[in-house]
Design a protein around this motif. Structure first.
Motif, PDB file in Angstrom:
ATOM      1  N   UNK A  53      31.445  -2.879 -30.012  1.00 33.94           N
ATOM      2  CA  UNK A  53      30.916  -3.097 -28.656  1.00 33.94           C
ATOM      3  C   UNK A  53      32.058  -3.006 -27.636  1.00 33.94           C
ATOM      4  N   UNK A  54      33.150  -3.712 -27.920  1.00 34.56           N
ATOM      5  CA  UNK A  54      34.291  -3.670 -26.996  1.00 34.56           C
ATOM      6  C   UNK A  54      34.866  -2.246 -26.921  1.00 34.56           C
ATOM      7  N   UNK A  55      34.855  -1.532 -28.065  1.00 36.78           N
ATOM      8  CA  UNK A  55      35.344  -0.150 -28.073  1.00 36.78           C
ATOM      9  C   UNK A  55      34.521   0.702 -27.118  1.00 36.78           C
ATOM     10  N   UNK A  56      33.181   0.492 -27.145  1.00 35.88           N
ATOM     11  CA  UNK A  56      32.320   1.280 -26.258  1.00 35.88           C
ATOM     12  C   UNK A  56      32.551   0.888 -24.793  1.00 35.88           C
TER      13      UNK A  56
ATOM     14  N   UNK B 254      44.143  12.082 -24.403  1.00 35.70           N
ATOM     15  CA  UNK B 254      44.025  10.932 -25.303  1.00 35.70           C
ATOM     16  C   UNK B 254      44.328  11.378 -26.722  1.00 35.70           C
ATOM     17  N   UNK B 255      44.809  10.421 -27.515  1.00 36.94           N
ATOM     18  CA  UNK B 255      44.922  10.678 -28.953  1.00 36.94           C
ATOM     19  C   UNK B 255      44.162   9.571 -29.666  1.00 36.94           C
ATOM     20  N   UNK B 256      43.437   9.958 -30.674  1.00 37.25           N
ATOM     21  CA  UNK B 256      42.637   8.963 -31.395  1.00 37.25           C
ATOM     22  C   UNK B 256      42.258   9.500 -32.765  1.00 37.25           C
ATOM     23  N   UNK B 257      41.829   8.591 -33.644  1.00 44.19           N
ATOM     24  CA  UNK B 257      41.163   9.059 -34.859  1.00 44.19           C
ATOM     25  C   UNK B 257      39.738   8.504 -34.902  1.00 44.19           C
ATOM     26  N   UNK B 258      39.310   7.972 -33.730  1.00 44.52           N
ATOM     27  CA  UNK B 258      37.972   7.382 -33.618  1.00 44.52           C
ATOM     28  C   UNK B 258      37.016   8.438 -33.043  1.00 44.52           C
ATOM     29  N   UNK B 259      36.104   8.936 -33.895  1.00 48.39           N
ATOM     30  CA  UNK B 259      35.201  10.001 -33.450  1.00 48.39           C
ATOM     31  C   UNK B 259      34.220   9.522 -32.381  1.00 48.39           C
ATOM     32  N   UNK B 260      33.844   8.234 -32.432  1.00 47.00           N
ATOM     33  CA  UNK B 260      32.960   7.690 -31.386  1.00 47.00           C
ATOM     34  C   UNK B 260      33.652   7.781 -30.029  1.00 47.00           C
ATOM     35  N   UNK B 261      34.910   7.446 -30.036  1.00 52.65           N
ATOM     36  CA  UNK B 261      35.689   7.482 -28.802  1.00 52.65           C
ATOM     37  C   UNK B 261      35.768   8.918 -28.277  1.00 52.65           C
ATOM     38  N   UNK B 262      36.026   9.848 -29.200  1.00 54.63           N
ATOM     39  CA  UNK B 262      36.104  11.259 -28.786  1.00 54.63           C
ATOM     40  C   UNK B 262      34.794  11.697 -28.125  1.00 54.63           C
ATOM     41  N   UNK B 263      33.671  11.382 -28.755  1.00 59.50           N
ATOM     42  CA  UNK B 263      32.373  11.825 -28.213  1.00 59.50           C
ATOM     43  C   UNK B 263      32.104  11.188 -26.852  1.00 59.50           C
ATOM     44  N   UNK B 264      32.645   9.974 -26.654  1.00 61.88           N
ATOM     45  CA  UNK B 264      32.367   9.270 -25.390  1.00 61.88           C
ATOM     46  C   UNK B 264      33.236   9.765 -24.239  1.00 61.88           C
ATOM     47  N   UNK B 265      34.497  10.140 -24.519  1.00 63.93           N
ATOM     48  CA  UNK B 265      35.407  10.382 -23.391  1.00 63.93           C
ATOM     49  C   UNK B 265      35.881  11.832 -23.244  1.00 63.93           C
ATOM     50  N   UNK B 266      35.617  12.686 -24.260  1.00 58.83           N
ATOM     51  CA  UNK B 266      36.262  14.009 -24.232  1.00 58.83           C
ATOM     52  C   UNK B 266      35.419  15.087 -23.562  1.00 58.83           C
ATOM     53  N   UNK B 267      36.058  15.908 -22.726  1.00 56.93           N
ATOM     54  CA  UNK B 267      35.466  17.179 -22.309  1.00 56.93           C
ATOM     55  C   UNK B 267      35.872  18.251 -23.327  1.00 56.93           C
ATOM     56  N   UNK B 268      37.130  18.169 -23.723  1.00 57.32           N
ATOM     57  CA  UNK B 268      37.664  19.130 -24.691  1.00 57.32           C
ATOM     58  C   UNK B 268      38.333  18.362 -25.819  1.00 57.32           C
ATOM     59  N   UNK B 269      38.467  19.028 -26.963  1.00 54.33           N
ATOM     60  CA  UNK B 269      39.076  18.371 -28.116  1.00 54.33           C
ATOM     61  C   UNK B 269      40.027  19.328 -28.821  1.00 54.33           C
ATOM     62  N   UNK B 270      40.965  18.753 -29.545  1.00 53.39           N
ATOM     63  CA  UNK B 270      41.887  19.546 -30.362  1.00 53.39           C
ATOM     64  C   UNK B 270      42.223  18.725 -31.592  1.00 53.39           C
ATOM     65  N   UNK B 271      42.565  19.414 -32.666  1.00 54.24           N
ATOM     66  CA  UNK B 271      42.978  18.668 -33.861  1.00 54.24           C
ATOM     67  C   UNK B 271      44.396  19.052 -34.254  1.00 54.24           C
ATOM     68  N   UNK B 272      45.197  18.037 -34.533  1.00 51.71           N
ATOM     69  CA  UNK B 272      46.574  18.269 -34.978  1.00 51.71           C
ATOM     70  C   UNK B 272      46.651  17.962 -36.472  1.00 51.71           C
ATOM     71  N   UNK B 273      47.311  18.856 -37.177  1.00 51.54           N
ATOM     72  CA  UNK B 273      47.474  18.666 -38.615  1.00 51.54           C
ATOM     73  C   UNK B 273      48.819  19.273 -39.027  1.00 51.54           C
ATOM     74  N   UNK B 274      49.591  18.516 -39.755  1.00 54.27           N
ATOM     75  CA  UNK B 274      50.930  18.932 -40.201  1.00 54.27           C
ATOM     76  C   UNK B 274      51.761  19.482 -39.050  1.00 54.27           C
TER      77      UNK B 274
END
Lengths: 259, 257
Positions: free
Chosen positions: B176-179, B198-218
């Motif tokens: 709830x507080x996260x939302x 923003x950087x996150x690993x919370x997918x709920x957060x991404x769906x709530x705040x992102x216009x665009x997304x990117x993924x970083x790996x290695x």
């Protein structure tokens, strides 16, 4: 076989060079930020109260007992030579030239240097120093410079007070335990002490204040890795400041009193 | 003026033998909210700290408003910093200062505003994140985790920055507080017209705040696109992360018990 012996020596040597370079750069940067605006007078005053006012009880107790012990020990030695009248001289010279600044510096390293390292170290590991940067505030100006300036200004005042309290401690033991004449004790103290004795002690105090604040802030600033890192920073601050105070004492004494 | 607020090219950073960033390319369009996702240790925090100037990269280029900031002099860097606001993962509130002074810090120490005026602004910003004036007199240690995040958000927006960075804004909070925090982020970014990274690993957060997304790996950006398309990215790494599967191209080095 030779490489296996030499490699750790080389690594240690390079690491010590790196650490010395880091400290030298930190010192230079800190000093530059002490003289270049913007200044934070509110923080300087806050640190002066923290370093000076709250250290008074510790420094005062140290000084009074040191003065008392000095009289007892000196009396044992000089009474064999029938030279008891020199006790006020020994006490005031020892306190103003050496014991006042050195003991005050060491007590301050334990009380204030450790606190600085712990506070700044905690700020480092909880990203508060990074937060300062993102708020357009230079951590050297906000955290380091006020502490350095306050310590350099306040320790000479503390040492001057410690000198007076220490002489008073000696006076108490001389008059009430060894039956010295109060008037003669005070007269001998005032007659024997010279300006250079007091000035050299105050110069040492300013230098020791700089060392305590520098090592406290440096150790805190360099700390890494959570609670253990902060603990190590605190220990480093006290140990390094104490050793540097004793070394600086030797050098400053040499500059003032070697002809 | 370029449409890109932040442009990162070939960014590299190593700590000892560990190559954390290995040629990151990233574009953050002006006025948009971009969220970078990635697993723990993938280099998200290092990326954001390089852009903020808290870590010096080994190689590569970072442009803010078309101006190269890598290797910039300290004084110029401080000017660039005035464009930034940052919400830290652990809030990073100054524990020796009361809450209102934390929020007003950038105005007083960074911009030389009078304390009384800065306090008024701070109380307004606290109200904007749902905290009353009585909270302003408390110290950070007296607040819950969610309140600390809100104070940190108020501090980030107090200087009305052009770019706001969010480092794991909802980590450690209940759903709830996260939302609540996510909604506050959207509201604050939109009302300021700011660009957000923003950087996150919370997918709920991404769906709530992102216009665009990117993924970083290695240490590299392996996918970037519209946040709405992340569920159909066609990238096996992204799909595994989004669905939270243990099986897939991203392997955790664990041994059997």
């Amino acid at each position: 076989m030779v490489a296996r012996v030499l490699q750790p020596i080389g690594r240690t040597f390079l690491a010590s060079l790196e650490a010395s370079g880091r400290l030298a750069l930190f010192t230079l940067q800190s000093m530059l930020h002490c003289v270049a605006p913007p200044f934070y007078p509110r923080l300087i005053v806050k640190q002066m109260i923290e370093i000076g006012f709250y250290s008074l009880p510790v420094i005062g107790m140290t000084a009074v007992f040191t003065g008392m012990v000095l009289v007892l020990q000196t009396y044992v030695a000089v009474s064999r030579l029938n030279a008891e009248s020199t006790i006020p001289y020994v006490v005031v010279i020892s306190l103003t030239r050496e014991l006042g600044p050195v003991l005050a510096g060491l007590m301050l390293a334990g009380r204030v240097g450790a606190a600085m390292a712990a506070e700044i170290g905690t700020m480092r590991v909880t990203e508060q120093i990074d937060a300062l940067r993102t708020l357009s505030t230079n951590p050297f100006k906000y955290l380091i410079a006020p502490r350095l300036i306050a310590a350099v200004l306040v320790l000479p005042v503390l040492v001057a007070i410690a000198d007076i309290i220490g002489v008073f401690g000696g006076y108490l033991v001389s008059v009430y335990r060894l039956d010295f004449s109060p008037a003669i004790y005070l007269k001998n103290t005032v007659d024997f002490v010279e300006t250079i004795d007091i000035v050299s002690g105050l110069v040492k105090a300013a230098a020791f204040g700089f060392i305590v604040a520098l090592m406290g802030t440096y150790s805190g600033f360099q700390s890494r890795g959570g609670a253990q890192g902060v603990g190590k920073a605190t220990t480093d601050a006290v140990v390094s400041a104490s050793i540097l105070i004793l070394a600086a004492n030797f050098i400053i004494t040499g500059l003032f009193f070697t002809r | 003026m370029s449409d890109l607020k932040i442009k990162v090219r070939g960014l590299k950073k190593a700590f000892g033998p560990k190559q954390v960033l290995n040629g990151v390319d990233l574009d953050v369009p002006r006025g948009k909210s971009l969220v970078v996702i990635g697993g723990s240790g993938s280099g998200k925090s290092v990326l954001i700290k390089c852009i903020l100037g808290l870590i010096e990269p080994d190689a590569g280029s970072i442009e803010i408003d078309g101006q190269e900031v890598v290797g910039m002099k300290a004084a110029e860097r401080e000017d660039i910093m005035r464009k930034f606001g940052m919400l830290f993962q652990g809030s990073a509130l100054f524990d020796s200062l009361p809450v209102w002074e934390n929020v007003a810090f950038g105005l007083i120490a960074g911009r030389g505003m009078a304390r009384a005026a800065a306090k008024e602004v701070a109380l307004r910003k606290l109200a904007a994140v749902g905290l009353g004036p009585e909270v302003g007199e408390l110290y950070p240690a007296e607040l819950s985790g969610g309140m600390q995040k809100r104070v940190s958000l108020a501090r980030a927006i107090a200087v009305e920055p052009e770019i706001i960075f969010f480092d794991e804004p909802t980590t450690g909070l209940d759903p709830i507080m996260a939302q609540v925090i996510n909604e506050l982020i959207v509201k604050c970014v939109q009302s300021l017209g700011a660009t957000a990274l923003s950087i996150t690993h919370d997918m709920h957060s991404l769906r709530a705040i992102a216009d665009q997304a990117a993924m970083i790996y290695e240490g590299r950006i392996i996918w970037a696109g519209d946040a709405k398309t992340i569920d159909h990215s066609g990238n096996a790494h992204v799909e595994q992360f989004v669905l939270g599967r243990a099986e897939g191209p991203i392997r955790m080095p664990v041994r059997p018990l």
